[in-house]
Motif scaffolding. Structure first.
Motif, PDB file in Angstrom:
ATOM      1  N   ARG A  52     -62.208  54.502   1.513  1.00  0.00           N
ATOM      2  CA  ARG A  52     -61.026  54.973   2.250  1.00  0.00           C
ATOM      3  C   ARG A  52     -60.840  56.472   2.112  1.00  0.00           C
ATOM      4  O   ARG A  52     -60.842  56.997   0.994  1.00  0.00           O
ATOM      5  CB  ARG A  52     -59.756  54.318   1.697  1.00  0.00           C
ATOM      6  CG  ARG A  52     -59.739  52.819   1.785  1.00  0.00           C
ATOM      7  CD  ARG A  52     -58.423  52.267   1.266  1.00  0.00           C
ATOM      8  NE  ARG A  52     -58.468  50.821   1.217  1.00  0.00           N
ATOM      9  CZ  ARG A  52     -58.196  50.030   2.260  1.00  0.00           C
ATOM     10  NH1 ARG A  52     -57.835  50.544   3.412  1.00  0.00           N
ATOM     11  NH2 ARG A  52     -58.272  48.718   2.135  1.00  0.00           N
TER      12      ARG A  52
ATOM     13  N   SER B 208     -54.715  47.408   4.780  1.00  0.00           N
ATOM     14  CA  SER B 208     -54.218  46.699   3.596  1.00  0.00           C
ATOM     15  C   SER B 208     -53.658  47.630   2.523  1.00  0.00           C
ATOM     16  O   SER B 208     -52.704  47.279   1.833  1.00  0.00           O
ATOM     17  CB  SER B 208     -55.296  45.780   3.018  1.00  0.00           C
ATOM     18  OG  SER B 208     -56.335  46.525   2.447  1.00  0.00           O
TER      19      SER B 208
ATOM     20  N   ASP C  49     -61.520  54.625   7.282  1.00  0.00           N
ATOM     21  CA  ASP C  49     -62.066  53.764   6.222  1.00  0.00           C
ATOM     22  C   ASP C  49     -63.204  52.948   6.803  1.00  0.00           C
ATOM     23  O   ASP C  49     -63.392  52.899   8.015  1.00  0.00           O
ATOM     24  CB  ASP C  49     -60.977  52.876   5.595  1.00  0.00           C
ATOM     25  CG  ASP C  49     -60.288  51.976   6.604  1.00  0.00           C
ATOM     26  OD1 ASP C  49     -60.924  51.569   7.585  1.00  0.00           O
ATOM     27  OD2 ASP C  49     -59.090  51.676   6.415  1.00  0.00           O
TER      28      ASP C  49
ATOM     29  N   ARG D  30     -62.540  52.007  10.497  1.00  0.00           N
ATOM     30  CA  ARG D  30     -61.405  52.508  11.275  1.00  0.00           C
ATOM     31  C   ARG D  30     -61.784  53.894  11.766  1.00  0.00           C
ATOM     32  O   ARG D  30     -62.112  54.778  10.957  1.00  0.00           O
ATOM     33  CB  ARG D  30     -60.125  52.551  10.443  1.00  0.00           C
ATOM     34  CG  ARG D  30     -59.510  51.183  10.242  1.00  0.00           C
ATOM     35  CD  ARG D  30     -58.048  51.219   9.821  1.00  0.00           C
ATOM     36  NE  ARG D  30     -57.499  49.880   9.877  1.00  0.00           N
ATOM     37  CZ  ARG D  30     -57.515  49.013   8.863  1.00  0.00           C
ATOM     38  NH1 ARG D  30     -58.028  49.368   7.705  1.00  0.00           N
ATOM     39  NH2 ARG D  30     -57.012  47.805   9.019  1.00  0.00           N
TER      40      ARG D  30
ATOM     41  N   ARG E 145     -57.312  43.370  16.444  1.00  0.00           N
ATOM     42  CA  ARG E 145     -56.415  42.810  15.428  1.00  0.00           C
ATOM     43  C   ARG E 145     -54.953  42.947  15.853  1.00  0.00           C
ATOM     44  O   ARG E 145     -54.152  42.049  15.633  1.00  0.00           O
ATOM     45  CB  ARG E 145     -56.561  43.569  14.099  1.00  0.00           C
ATOM     46  CG  ARG E 145     -57.853  43.335  13.363  1.00  0.00           C
ATOM     47  CD  ARG E 145     -57.766  43.925  11.943  1.00  0.00           C
ATOM     48  NE  ARG E 145     -59.056  43.983  11.283  1.00  0.00           N
ATOM     49  CZ  ARG E 145     -59.828  45.075  11.241  1.00  0.00           C
ATOM     50  NH1 ARG E 145     -59.437  46.203  11.799  1.00  0.00           N
ATOM     51  NH2 ARG E 145     -60.987  45.046  10.627  1.00  0.00           N
TER      52      ARG E 145
HETATM   53  N1  UDP Z   1     -63.103  45.395   6.670  1.00  0.00           N
HETATM   54  C1  UDP Z   1     -64.140  44.644   7.166  1.00  0.00           C
HETATM   55  N2  UDP Z   1     -64.222  43.322   6.822  1.00  0.00           N
HETATM   56  C2  UDP Z   1     -63.321  42.716   6.021  1.00  0.00           C
HETATM   57  C3  UDP Z   1     -62.250  43.488   5.531  1.00  0.00           C
HETATM   58  C4  UDP Z   1     -62.168  44.818   5.876  1.00  0.00           C
HETATM   59  O1  UDP Z   1     -64.994  45.146   7.882  1.00  0.00           O
HETATM   60  O2  UDP Z   1     -63.468  41.513   5.743  1.00  0.00           O
HETATM   61  C5  UDP Z   1     -62.995  46.820   7.024  1.00  0.00           C
HETATM   62  C6  UDP Z   1     -61.894  47.085   8.023  1.00  0.00           C
HETATM   63  O3  UDP Z   1     -62.402  47.080   9.338  1.00  0.00           O
HETATM   64  C7  UDP Z   1     -61.428  48.456   7.632  1.00  0.00           C
HETATM   65  C8  UDP Z   1     -61.731  48.552   6.128  1.00  0.00           C
HETATM   66  O4  UDP Z   1     -62.680  47.550   5.869  1.00  0.00           O
HETATM   67  O5  UDP Z   1     -62.182  49.448   8.299  1.00  0.00           O
HETATM   68  C9  UDP Z   1     -60.501  48.369   5.261  1.00  0.00           C
HETATM   69  O6  UDP Z   1     -59.853  47.176   5.624  1.00  0.00           O
HETATM   70  P1  UDP Z   1     -58.469  46.766   4.957  1.00  0.00           P
HETATM   71  O7  UDP Z   1     -58.677  46.494   3.505  1.00  0.00           O
HETATM   72  O8  UDP Z   1     -57.432  47.787   5.305  1.00  0.00           O
HETATM   73  O9  UDP Z   1     -58.123  45.357   5.566  1.00  0.00           O
HETATM   74  P2  UDP Z   1     -57.514  44.940   6.985  1.00  0.00           P
HETATM   75  O10 UDP Z   1     -56.313  45.777   7.233  1.00  0.00           O
HETATM   76  O11 UDP Z   1     -58.618  45.179   7.952  1.00  0.00           O
HETATM   77  O12 UDP Z   1     -57.198  43.488   6.776  1.00  0.00           O
END
Ligand code: UDP
Length: 258
Positions: free
Chosen positions: A94, A100, A175, A203, A219
């Motif tokens: 990140r 998240s 991220d 992202r 999403r």
């Molecule tokens: N991500 C992914 N697969 C997963 C979880 C996350 O590719 O199973 C990627 C997501 O697209 C983002 C980054 O990892 O670019 C961080 O994701 P985050 O932890 O914020 O979770 P989210 O909001 O996508 O549930």
């Protein structure tokens, strides 16, 4: 579809047996899922675009010395890869708060982080991919300390390289998620980059407008997902004018059931 042996079917990709031992064919689907597959849909042409985008990024990473599973692209939706033993950890890097981390820690989306954060999640759909610490990885033997050092070093290099690559085309790398595998050679294994790097697992925000050019469009029901993925491919120089026609043609054929 051919009669090759299917090894594994995931949410966005299928793995088939490759033409030689130690190889697999990675097929990119248009299927999209979110929130641990509670939300399902398709993004027309996504598989074709992700195949091209991931090929491009893995090739560039290979050129700077990051070992990857990518061998070559075979056709619009398939690439030949090295068979690895997947490390059951999702590595999230990140640069800017979003998703998240914003939710969990109450940090406004879009806040530039004072330093890059690397997080680890245990790959287990039934458990909803819980976040874990390096302590858990060591305790349960999911990866050795040497392997974790290699993974963290590669994640930082990949982040530096990709941040620059995307900045050059007006995109902020907020991220992204990486997966690594063990490549076995006799009794020894080494860690290489596996899976894919595409707008499905990154992202990507337009630097001028903050417009989202990634799976968050799906999403969060923002619409225009296919166009956003196409925009990323076009900016990377992978979709010269006229190539959208190929995508359209493929979609057209599929609609007619051919
Ligand atoms: N991500 C992914 N697969 C997963 C979880 C996350 O590719 O199973 C990627 C997501 O697209 C983002 C980054 O990892 O670019 C961080 O994701 P985050 O932890 O914020 O979770 P989210 O909001 O996508 O549930």
């Amino acid at each position: 579809m051919s009669r090759r042996r299917q090894i594994y079917e995931g949410k966005a990709k299928i793995l088939y047996e490759g033409p030689e031992p130690g190889t697999l064919i990675q097929y990119f689907k248009d299927d999209a899922t979110a929130f641990n597959a509670q939300k399902k849909g398709t993004i027309s042409g996504k598989g074709v675009l992700n195949n091209r985008i991931s090929e491009h990024i893995f090739t560039l990473l290979g050129n700077i010395g990051v070992p990857t599973h990518f061998i070559r692209r075979l056709n619009m939706r398939e690439q030949l890869i090295r068979q690895v033993e997947i490390v059951p950890i999702e590595v999230v890097v990140r640069n800017v708060a979003a998703g998240s981390i914003s939710k969990r820690l109450g940090i406004e989306e879009g806040t530039q982080l004072p330093r890059t954060i690397i997080e680890y999640y245990y790959k287990d759909d039934a458990l909803g991919d819980p976040m874990i610490a390096e302590e858990h990885i060591a305790c349960f033997g999911w990866a050795s300390q040497d392997e974790m050092n290699d993974i963290a070093d590669m994640a930082v290099r990949i982040n530096d390289f990709l941040s620059g690559l995307f900045a050059g085309i007006g995109i902020r790398l907020v991220d992204f998620k990486l997966e690594f595998g063990r490549l076995w050679e006799n009794d020894f294994s080494r860690i290489i980059l596996a899976d894919e790097i595409s707008p499905d697992g990154c992202r990507l925000w337009d630097m001028a407008t903050n417009e989202k050019l990634d799976k968050d469009r799906f999403r969060r029901d923002l619409g225009g997902e296919a166009e956003a993925y196409q925009d990323v491919a076009r900016r990377l120089g992978l979709l010269p004018e006229g190539e959208t026609a190929v995508l359209d043609l493929e979609t057209h054929r599929k609609k007619r059931g051919k």
